[in-house]
Design a protein around this motif. Structure first.
Motif, PDB file in Angstrom:
ATOM      1  N   ALA A  71    -103.694  33.512   3.349  1.00 39.55           N
ATOM      2  CA  ALA A  71    -102.667  34.463   3.766  1.00 39.55           C
ATOM      3  C   ALA A  71    -103.264  35.592   4.589  1.00 39.55           C
ATOM      4  O   ALA A  71    -102.679  36.020   5.597  1.00 39.55           O
ATOM      5  N   ALA A  72    -104.434  36.078   4.187  1.00 39.55           N
ATOM      6  CA  ALA A  72    -105.087  37.155   4.941  1.00 39.55           C
ATOM      7  C   ALA A  72    -105.441  36.695   6.347  1.00 39.55           C
ATOM      8  O   ALA A  72    -105.271  37.442   7.322  1.00 39.55           O
ATOM      9  N   LEU A  73    -105.919  35.465   6.475  1.00 39.54           N
ATOM     10  CA  LEU A  73    -106.265  34.922   7.788  1.00 39.54           C
ATOM     11  C   LEU A  73    -105.010  34.703   8.625  1.00 39.54           C
ATOM     12  O   LEU A  73    -104.990  34.994   9.829  1.00 39.54           O
ATOM     13  N   ALA A  74    -103.942  34.214   7.998  1.00 47.06           N
ATOM     14  CA  ALA A  74    -102.692  33.959   8.721  1.00 47.06           C
ATOM     15  C   ALA A  74    -102.074  35.253   9.234  1.00 47.06           C
ATOM     16  O   ALA A  74    -101.502  35.292  10.327  1.00 47.06           O
ATOM     17  N   CYS A  75    -102.188  36.318   8.449  1.00 47.24           N
ATOM     18  CA  CYS A  75    -101.623  37.607   8.866  1.00 47.24           C
ATOM     19  C   CYS A  75    -102.386  38.200  10.048  1.00 47.24           C
ATOM     20  O   CYS A  75    -101.885  39.124  10.710  1.00 47.24           O
ATOM     21  N   ARG A  76    -103.582  37.699  10.308  1.00 44.04           N
ATOM     22  CA  ARG A  76    -104.378  38.157  11.451  1.00 44.04           C
ATOM     23  C   ARG A  76    -104.674  37.011  12.410  1.00 44.04           C
ATOM     24  O   ARG A  76    -105.681  37.037  13.126  1.00 44.04           O
ATOM     25  N   VAL A 148    -103.669  45.562   1.062  1.00 41.07           N
ATOM     26  CA  VAL A 148    -104.372  44.927   2.177  1.00 41.07           C
ATOM     27  C   VAL A 148    -103.549  43.897   2.946  1.00 41.07           C
ATOM     28  O   VAL A 148    -103.905  43.547   4.070  1.00 41.07           O
ATOM     29  N   MET A 149    -102.457  43.411   2.370  1.00 40.47           N
ATOM     30  CA  MET A 149    -101.662  42.383   3.035  1.00 40.47           C
ATOM     31  C   MET A 149    -100.516  43.004   3.832  1.00 40.47           C
ATOM     32  O   MET A 149     -99.835  43.903   3.346  1.00 40.47           O
ATOM     33  N   ASP A 150    -100.296  42.510   5.030  1.00 45.52           N
ATOM     34  CA  ASP A 150     -99.178  42.936   5.872  1.00 45.52           C
ATOM     35  C   ASP A 150     -98.425  41.678   6.308  1.00 45.52           C
ATOM     36  O   ASP A 150     -98.743  41.076   7.335  1.00 45.52           O
ATOM     37  N   PHE A 151     -97.432  41.291   5.519  1.00 45.61           N
ATOM     38  CA  PHE A 151     -96.751  40.030   5.781  1.00 45.61           C
ATOM     39  C   PHE A 151     -95.821  40.099   6.993  1.00 45.61           C
ATOM     40  O   PHE A 151     -95.371  39.064   7.477  1.00 45.61           O
ATOM     41  N   SER A 152     -95.535  41.295   7.493  1.00 46.15           N
ATOM     42  CA  SER A 152     -94.760  41.384   8.735  1.00 46.15           C
ATOM     43  C   SER A 152     -95.553  40.797   9.891  1.00 46.15           C
ATOM     44  O   SER A 152     -94.981  40.238  10.842  1.00 46.15           O
ATOM     45  N   ARG A 153     -96.865  40.895   9.823  1.00 45.51           N
ATOM     46  CA  ARG A 153     -97.728  40.313  10.858  1.00 45.51           C
ATOM     47  C   ARG A 153     -97.688  38.791  10.804  1.00 45.51           C
ATOM     48  O   ARG A 153     -97.838  38.126  11.834  1.00 45.51           O
ATOM     49  N   LEU A 154     -97.492  38.239   9.620  1.00 45.32           N
ATOM     50  CA  LEU A 154     -97.404  36.781   9.486  1.00 45.32           C
ATOM     51  C   LEU A 154     -96.227  36.251  10.294  1.00 45.32           C
ATOM     52  O   LEU A 154     -96.380  35.310  11.083  1.00 45.32           O
ATOM     53  N   GLN A 155     -95.062  36.831  10.109  1.00 43.17           N
ATOM     54  CA  GLN A 155     -93.887  36.384  10.847  1.00 43.17           C
ATOM     55  C   GLN A 155     -94.070  36.575  12.343  1.00 43.17           C
ATOM     56  O   GLN A 155     -93.684  35.720  13.148  1.00 43.17           O
ATOM     57  N   ALA A 156     -94.679  37.686  12.739  1.00 41.97           N
ATOM     58  CA  ALA A 156     -94.919  37.937  14.167  1.00 41.97           C
ATOM     59  C   ALA A 156     -95.855  36.890  14.751  1.00 41.97           C
ATOM     60  O   ALA A 156     -95.659  36.412  15.881  1.00 41.97           O
ATOM     61  N   ASN A 157     -96.869  36.491  14.012  1.00 42.57           N
ATOM     62  CA  ASN A 157     -97.808  35.474  14.491  1.00 42.57           C
ATOM     63  C   ASN A 157     -97.148  34.100  14.592  1.00 42.57           C
ATOM     64  O   ASN A 157     -97.465  33.316  15.489  1.00 42.57           O
ATOM     65  N   LEU A 158     -96.241  33.807  13.682  1.00 40.39           N
ATOM     66  CA  LEU A 158     -95.500  32.547  13.762  1.00 40.39           C
ATOM     67  C   LEU A 158     -94.594  32.539  14.988  1.00 40.39           C
ATOM     68  O   LEU A 158     -94.508  31.539  15.704  1.00 40.39           O
ATOM     69  N   GLU A 159     -93.941  33.647  15.254  1.00 39.44           N
ATOM     70  CA  GLU A 159     -93.028  33.723  16.395  1.00 39.44           C
ATOM     71  C   GLU A 159     -93.770  33.672  17.726  1.00 39.44           C
ATOM     72  O   GLU A 159     -93.263  33.114  18.706  1.00 39.44           O
ATOM     73  N   SER A 160     -94.977  34.235  17.779  1.00 40.54           N
ATOM     74  CA  SER A 160     -95.732  34.248  19.031  1.00 40.54           C
ATOM     75  C   SER A 160     -96.464  32.937  19.288  1.00 40.54           C
ATOM     76  O   SER A 160     -96.946  32.695  20.395  1.00 40.54           O
ATOM     77  N   GLY A 161     -96.585  32.089  18.270  1.00 35.95           N
ATOM     78  CA  GLY A 161     -97.303  30.830  18.425  1.00 35.95           C
ATOM     79  C   GLY A 161     -98.776  30.923  18.101  1.00 35.95           C
ATOM     80  O   GLY A 161     -99.518  29.954  18.265  1.00 35.95           O
ATOM     81  N   TYR A 182     -93.917  27.117   1.980  1.00 34.88           N
ATOM     82  CA  TYR A 182     -94.416  27.176   3.347  1.00 34.88           C
ATOM     83  C   TYR A 182     -93.496  28.007   4.233  1.00 34.88           C
ATOM     84  O   TYR A 182     -92.284  28.083   4.026  1.00 34.88           O
ATOM     85  N   GLN A 183     -94.117  28.622   5.234  1.00 40.96           N
ATOM     86  CA  GLN A 183     -93.409  29.410   6.245  1.00 40.96           C
ATOM     87  C   GLN A 183     -93.908  28.921   7.597  1.00 40.96           C
ATOM     88  O   GLN A 183     -95.115  28.902   7.849  1.00 40.96           O
ATOM     89  N   ALA A 184     -92.985  28.491   8.455  1.00 39.83           N
ATOM     90  CA  ALA A 184     -93.385  27.800   9.677  1.00 39.83           C
ATOM     91  C   ALA A 184     -92.714  28.378  10.915  1.00 39.83           C
ATOM     92  O   ALA A 184     -91.679  29.050  10.834  1.00 39.83           O
TER      93      ALA A 184
END
Length: 408
Positions: A71-76, A148-161, A182-184
């Protein structure tokens, strides 16, 4: 001879390459090893930190402590170098109090009472409200993840590809099913196999706490499954196919970072008349069975399937595909390494584990396997990070070839 490297992967979702998955297994404190491996991979792929460097993992899957790293890697995922650097900084500065309560009041409320009920439970059968839920209290870990977790960044990274999907696994105590949340980036049809169920979800701290709730050691966490509450524990339990989520989410190539030495048995330690095993020894063996066995079996099964597919008419294997797997695991057993750092634990926690049978006595060491999962101290986790980095650099040509094939 200079270390070989691949060309910088271009940024953005338009990068034409074979979908590559990353699978991070469980293992408690052992998951620090994964950070060393990831650090080495980033250095091999892009030692100069190019701004155009794209996250090399389209799909990231994690279980237990590996779920937290995932999750930490996905958020970044938009800045993978920075993501790995931050994860490494956290593991390198870790102490036990950041993961579970190791002070006297906290241990009395959980561990001491838990052991008391284990031995004298018949005397307290009516005191249901006061029964401890686990050996240790993981509330500090939840607070740490909240910081330490920012899950808003996760969704942004999914949307940007920058990322295609993140999957976190847990085990349902109520249903008995192995659950993959899963979140895709794009809708993916949930899959359902024997004792395995996939659930689309907005991944958050509850999923990480559930996935990392080692049975008996940490309390279960309730998460929502199709609108109903499900009490969940560590995702390594009943994990029949650790690599399966990455494949279901579209990966054609999978890098697996495990936390178990290839041979966790120690036949050289057999004695003619060994003493009865301690709780620590039995507990460590049970945790190794939960965390380590499934991965080796799944990798072997996938390799056999690939060999079969290579000799079968493509038409006959319709619906199946070959999946290239590279597995990186520790080159040495972590049990004795953990015992070397036993004295770095807080005094009260060390006393509790010694009651369970943990000992660093060179004449009769014991409980090293258990401590290798629960020793969240920087002196130990830094050693694991260094080992993961060294193991990966030793296999640098193999690692680079794996990623070069993905770009072909």
């Amino acid at each position: 001879m200079p270390t070989p490297r691949v060309e910088v992967l271009p940024a953005g979702p338009a990068c034409a390459r074979t979908p590559t998955g990353l699978v991070l297994t469980g293992g408690g404190a052992r998951a620090a090893y994964q950070v060393g491996v990831l650090s080495a991979i980033m250095e091999l792929l892009d030692p100069d930190w190019h701004s155009r460097f794209h996250n090399p993992f389209d799909i990231i899957c994690g279980t237990s402590a590996g779920a937290i790293n995932a999750a930490a890697l996905a958020c970044r995922a938009d800045r993978p170098h920075l993501g790995v650097r931050r994860i490494r900084r956290l593991w390198s500065s870790l102490n036990t109090d950041m993961v579970y309560r190791a002070d006297a009041p906290g241990l009395i409320r959980t561990g001491v009472r838990w052991l008391g009920l284990l031995s004298l439970g018949w005397m307290y059968s009516g005191l249901t409200r006061k029964r401890p839920q686990s050996l240790l209290d993981s509330a500090p870990l939840e607070a740490l993840l909240g910081r330490v977790m920012d899950f808003s960044r996760l969704q942004a990274n999914l949307e940007s590809g920058a990322l295609s999907a993140l999957a976190i696994t847990a085990s349902g105590y109520t249903s008995g099913e192995h659950l993959t949340f899963y979140q895709a980036h794009t809708p993916i049809e949930p899959w359902h196999r024997y004792l395995r169920l996939a659930i689309p979800a907005a991944i958050g701290i509850d999923h990480l706490m559930a996935s990392s709730s080692i049975p008996f050691v940490f309390p279960a966490r309730q998460v929502q499954v199709h609108g109903k509450g499900e009490w969940c524990g560590d995702g390594s339990m009943r994990q029949l196919a650790p690599i399966s989520p990455a494949i279901h989410l579209g990966a054609h190539r999978v890098l697996v970072i495990g936390t178990g030495f290839r041979d966790e048995t120690h036949p050289e330690n057999r004695e003619d008349s060994p003493p009865y095993p301690s709780l620590a020894q039995v507990g460590g063996h049970a945790l190794s069975s939960i965390f380590l066995d499934g991965l080796s079996i799944d990798v072997e099964r996938l390799e056999r399937l690939n060999n079969l597919m290579a000799h079968v008419d493509p038409q006959a294997g319709a619906g199946l595909r070959m999946v290239r797997v590279l597995s990186i695991t520790p080159s040495q057993s972590l049990d004795l390494l953990a015992l070397e750092h036993l004295d770095d634990l807080p005094t009260q926690a060390r006393a509790l584990f010694r009651v369970l049978g943990v000992s660093a006595d060179p004449d009769r060491p014991g409980g090293g396997s258990l401590m290798s999962y629960l020793l969240f101290e920087a002196s130990y986790t830094r050693r694991l990070i260094e080992l993961g980095y060294a193991d990966t650099m030793q296999r640098n040509e193999e690692v680079i070839a794996f990623f070069k094939e993905a770009q072909a």
